[in-house]
Every structure is written in structure tokens, then in C-alpha cells.
Write an enzyme that holds these catalytic residues in place. Structure first.
Site, PDB file in Angstrom:
ATOM      1  CD  GLU A   1     -29.705  -2.780  73.558  1.00  0.00           C
ATOM      2  OE1 GLU A   1     -30.243  -2.799  72.482  1.00  0.00           O
ATOM      3  OE2 GLU A   1     -29.331  -3.996  74.135  1.00  0.00           O
TER       4      GLU A   1
ATOM      5  CB  SER B   1     -31.141  -3.176  66.383  1.00  0.00           C
ATOM      6  OG  SER B   1     -31.659  -3.031  67.830  1.00  0.00           O
TER       7      SER B   1
HETATM    8  C1  6PG Z   1     -30.182  -5.346  69.576  1.00  0.00           C
HETATM    9  C2  6PG Z   1     -29.537  -5.718  70.799  1.00  0.00           C
HETATM   10  C3  6PG Z   1     -28.807  -6.828  70.535  1.00  0.00           C
HETATM   11  C4  6PG Z   1     -28.200  -7.612  71.766  1.00  0.00           C
HETATM   12  C5  6PG Z   1     -27.194  -7.017  72.520  1.00  0.00           C
HETATM   13  C6  6PG Z   1     -27.227  -7.215  73.936  1.00  0.00           C
HETATM   14  O1  6PG Z   1     -29.927  -4.136  69.214  1.00  0.00           O
HETATM   15  O2  6PG Z   1     -30.828  -6.243  69.007  1.00  0.00           O
HETATM   16  O3  6PG Z   1     -28.610  -4.697  71.168  1.00  0.00           O
HETATM   17  O4  6PG Z   1     -27.583  -6.537  69.644  1.00  0.00           O
HETATM   18  O5  6PG Z   1     -29.205  -8.377  72.455  1.00  0.00           O
HETATM   19  O6  6PG Z   1     -25.822  -7.345  72.140  1.00  0.00           O
HETATM   20  O7  6PG Z   1     -26.074  -6.838  74.624  1.00  0.00           O
HETATM   21  P1  6PG Z   1     -25.438  -7.083  76.139  1.00  0.00           P
HETATM   22  O8  6PG Z   1     -25.425  -8.695  76.184  1.00  0.00           O
HETATM   23  O9  6PG Z   1     -24.102  -6.491  75.963  1.00  0.00           O
HETATM   24  O10 6PG Z   1     -26.512  -6.648  76.937  1.00  0.00           O
END
Ligand code: 6PG
Length: 475
Positions: free
Chosen positions: A189, A128
């Protein structure tokens, strides 16, 4: 062979992680399906460290020191399976394949089992932090065989974010646990973002604040208990002006939220595990509703039935929203950690909530001051029945509760949607209730289906002869 790690899949996330490894002194073998991306990376950033350019999978695998470590950064699903298969064919027992994408944890369980049979280690690692985190220090959640962490951990820990000298990376547990935990991270998130969105909407709709003024409120909040990456970037997004119109950018962005799937997966998994992640579910559904553009267009102008005037004490209402946001956030995290506990029990993963709170303090999208409190709570009592019951959060909610109720009731009277605030408050009220209407549900189930019920004053299962003389029998 001289590379300590190989990265295949050189889109932005893959490139940035490869650069991060190189910047930390590791020799990185690069591979991508189209060689143009590999060359572009070397041309633009080759001076940042030691890269080995490879064209074929055989060449790539051949460039790696043993045990070979390859990080896959390709699209979840079939593309990941295809790359794994190619790599596995070229690798030897003891080598390690790491999937750093947002894979579905059940896919990771399957892949780990099948590679284990072939003597290979498969590590499903949640990563992440977005593009910036990948380059400068993400939070990393590697699952998979513990033995492989000995060969892999130091490498991953060296590129992870650090908080107070502790890397935001630790071995999570067996097989799919790393991706499971990353999935729940993403669910949280979603909830966090939805709650921030509801606060933004209330400040705008109930208090009439413009984007700039709301940005100032978020900046102010970021100086306190709500301090977090998402609150910080919220202020930045709200302050951004559109070059074309001169308006706040947020006012010219279409209000239909998209999703790639991890939030939805979290809720599906929670349904299977029987864990009420109501805050996360509301967030996923709120995105879906926002995206139902035709329906929404048709519904504009429906009766509003507004029953209250807007709040007159703006400072008080702003503080109420801050408290409601904080309390709802506690609920969302409590629910997420409940899901992690349930997943851990279901799959025998032996996950440690305090470790997760520790590695989520930096690097990841949900990083926040608040996570120190969660870590403390689980350090103190690893068997905490709910985060809400930790003394610190219990007190925080006690402080927030009046504000929370005022916000939900005012929003309701004003006709402003607050699905996550409201359902989090209802969850809290249900959790603390001495009696729930579930007793009636059990009575109804027994009435139409003889599904039986338990009694408050006796052991065993009972059934009332509803279509007979309505006496009670022991089932
Ligand atoms: C992270 C984010 C990353 C990504 C998500 C966005 O932890 O860095 O969560 O994994 O930005 O997949 O998710 P959505 O496109 O479903 O909002």
C-alpha cells in the site's frame, strides 16, 4: 447466551465491524472500556441488527455462545495484551480470541503460543479496507489454528467483501501469518501510494498540470490496467476544493506524510529475511524525508542543475508516466510476494500466494484489477520465481520499458525526485543482468577480511593470499 460473536473496542473500526456482523444477521455482544461508546453505538445503530449490551468482561463473555468468539479491535501493543489477559481469564478452553488490529506479527506468534498453552485459540487477523470496508465488506486475513477456522470462517466470510461470489477472506496459515501478510499488504500500500504520488508530481512539475487536470488523468487511467481503489480515490482527493480558499484541497495540505508503522515493520522484516523490497523501502523513506521539515526548509534553493527542457508532447509523456507507474507497481508487488514467500519459508507457514491475490481483489486498500492477473499467474505456476517472470507481467514490462526509462531519465534531468520509479527500474535491471558488481564486492571482502569467494568455474570456496604472494588457495 445468545451472541454468535463479541466485539470489544468500539472505536470506528470496531463499531463498523460490529454493525457489519449485525447487518448480516449475527447477534453481536458489545463491550468497550468506557460504556459511553457502547451506548452510543446502540443508540445510533441499534436498529440495524441484534446487539447485546454488556458492561463488564464477565458479562460480555457470558453473553456468548460456545465456542465463544471475541474480536478485539483495540490499539496494537500493550492495550491488546491487557484485553487478551482479561478475556483469557474469563474464557474456557476451546474459546477463540481474534485480534483484528494491525498487530506486529511477532507479537501474534507470542500471544498465540501462550494462549495455546491455556487451551484457547488465538487468531491474529489482518483486516483491511479502512472504516468504509469494515462496515461494508473488508478483506480479512485470519491466521491461527486451522481448527478454529471451522468455527470462525463462515462468520468472517459472511461480512467480508465478495468478488465474483468469492469472499475476500480465507485461512492464511498458523500463528502470526495473518498479521504478517497484512503487514506486507500495508507495505505494498505504501509503495502504491508513493508511485501514485510520483506520477502526480511529474504531471504537475514536468507538464504543468493543475490538480483538476491531474484528477482527469487518474480517472482516465482508472478505466484501464491501473484500475484500483487507490487510483480512484486519488482522482477524488485531487478534485476536492478547499472551502476556505477555493483552491484544490491538496494544495493547502502540508506535504509531510505520516505513518503509523506497518510500512516500517515491512521493511525491517524484509531486512531480516534478506528480501530486497526496494519499492516499499523507498516509499517508507520518502515519507520520512517529507517529514523532515526543518532539513527541507534549510535545503530549499540548493543547486538544481536542470539539464533538460520540459517534455513538449504532453500526451506522450502522460502515457509514459502511466506505463512507468504500471511497471513499477509490478515490481512492488513482485517484491511484496517475495517477502511473503520468504516469511512462509522462515516460519513454516505454507502460504499460498494465489489465495492472497484472491482475497486482495476486493475490500482492501490495494484492491485492483491487477490482482486478478496476479491470481492467474500464481494459479498457473504456484512456484513462480518472481511475479515479473509470469508471461503476462513479462509482456507488460516489455511494453512499458521504453516509457519507464524515458520517465526516470527525464525526471532525473529535470531534477524531479522519483525514488520509487527509479529504484524499481534499477531493481529490474539488476534482476535481469547476467553479471552484477557483486563479484567485486566478494573480491574486496576477501581482500580485507579473508571472507572467501566462489569461482564461476570450480566448486568450493577460495581465498587469495592478498598480503602474501597473491596465489589462490582453497578455503
Ligand atoms: C488498511 C489500512 C489500514 C490503515 C493503515 C494506515 O489496510 O485498511 O492499511 O490498516 O489505514 O494503518 O497506515 P499509515 O498510518 O501507516 O499510513
Amino acid at each position: 447466551a445468545r451472541a454468535q460473536i463479541g466485539v470489544t473496542g468500539l472505536a470506528v473500526m470496531g463499531s463498523n465491524i460490529a454493525r457489519n456482523f449485525a447487518r448480516h444477521g449475527h447477534t453481536v455482544a458489545l463491550h468497550n472500556r468506557s460504556i459511553a461508546k457502547t451506548d452510543a453505538l446502540i443508540e445510533e445503530h441499534g436498529s440495524e441488527g441484534d446487539f447485546v449490551r454488556t458492561e463488564t468482561i464477565e458479562e460480555f463473555v457470558g453473553a456468548l455462545q460456545k465456542p465463544r468468539r471475541v474480536l478485539i479491535m483495540v490499539k496494537a501493543g500493550d492495550p491488546t495484551d491487557a484485553v487478551i489477559e482479561e478475556l483469557a481469564a474469563a474464557m474456557e478452553p476451546g474459546d477463540i480470541i481474534i485480534d483484528g488490529g494491525n498487530a506486529l506479527y511477532t507479537d501474534t506468534i507470542r500471544r498465540e503460543a501462550s494462549l495455546r498453552e491455556r487451551g484457547l485459540h488465538f487468531v491474529g487477523a489482518g483486516i483491511s479496507g479502512g472504516e468504509e470496508g469494515a462496515l461494508n465488506g473488508p478483506s480479512i486475513m485470519p491466521g491461527g489454528p486451522k481448527e478454529s477456522y471451522a468455527a470462525l470462517g463462515p462468520l468472517l466470510e459472511s461480512i467480508a467483501a465478495q468478488v465474483d461470489g468469492t469472499p475476500c477472506c480465507t485461512h492464511i496459515g498458523p500463528d502470526g501469518s495473518g498479521h504478517f501478510v497484512k503487514m506486507v499488504h500495508n507495505g505494498i500500500e505504501y509503495a502504491d501510494m508513493q508511485l501514485i504520488g510520483e506520477a502526480y508530481n511529474l504531471l504537475g512539475s514536468a507538464l504543468g498540470y493543475d490538480a483538476g487536470k491531474i484528477a482527469d488523468v487518474f480517472t482516465d487511467w482508472n478505466g484501464g490496467d491501473l484500475e484500483s481503489y487507490l487510483v480512484e480515490i486519488t482522482a477524488e482527493v485531487l478534485r476536492q476544493k478547499d472551502a476556505k480558499t477555493g483552491k484544490p484541497l491538496v494544495d493547502v495540505i502540508v506535504d509531510a506524510a505520516e505513518q503509523k508503522g506497518t510500512g516500517r515493520w515491512t521493511v525491517k522484516s524484509a531486512l531480516d529475511l534478506g528480501v530486497p523490497v526496494t519499492g516499499i523501502a523507498e516509499a517508507v523513506f520518502a515519507r520520512a524525508l517529507s517529514g523532515s521539515r526543518e532539513q527541507r526548509k534549510a535545503a530549499v534553493g540548493l543547486a538544481s542543475g536542470v539539464l533538460a527542457d520540459k517534455p513538449t508532447d504532453a500526451a506522450q509523456f502522460t502515457e509514459d508516466i502511466r506505463q512507468a507507474l504500471y511497471a513499477s507497481k509490478v515490481v512492488a508487488y513482485a517484491q511484496g510476494f517475495d517477502q511473503i514467500a520468504a516469511g512462509s519459508a522462515e516460519y513454516d507457514w505454507d502460504l499460498h500466494p494465489a489465495d492472497l491475490a484472491t482475497i486482495w481483489r476486493g475490500g482492501c486498500i490495494i484492491r485492483a484489477r491487477f490482482l486478478n492477473r496476479i491470481k492467474d499467474a500464481y494459479d498457473e505456476n504456484p512456484k513462480l520465481p518472481s511475479l515479473i517472470l509470469a508471461p503476462y507481467f513479462r509482456d507488460a514490462i516489455e511494453t512499458a520499458i521504453d516509457s519507464w526509462r524515458r520517465v526516470v531519465s527525464t525526471a532525473t534531468l529535470l531534477g524531479i525526485p522519483v525514488p520509487a520509479f527509479a529504484s524499481s527500474l534499477s531493481y529490474y535491471d539488476a534482476l535481469r543482468a547476467e553479471r552484477l558488481p557483486a563479484a567485486l564486492t566478494q573480491g574486496q571482502r576477501d581482500f580485507f577480511g579473508a571472507h572467501t569467494y566462489e569461482r564461476v568455474d570450480a566448486e568450493g570456496k577460495f581465498h587469495t593470499l592478498w598480503s602474501g604472494d597473491r596465489s589462490e588457495v582453497q578455503a
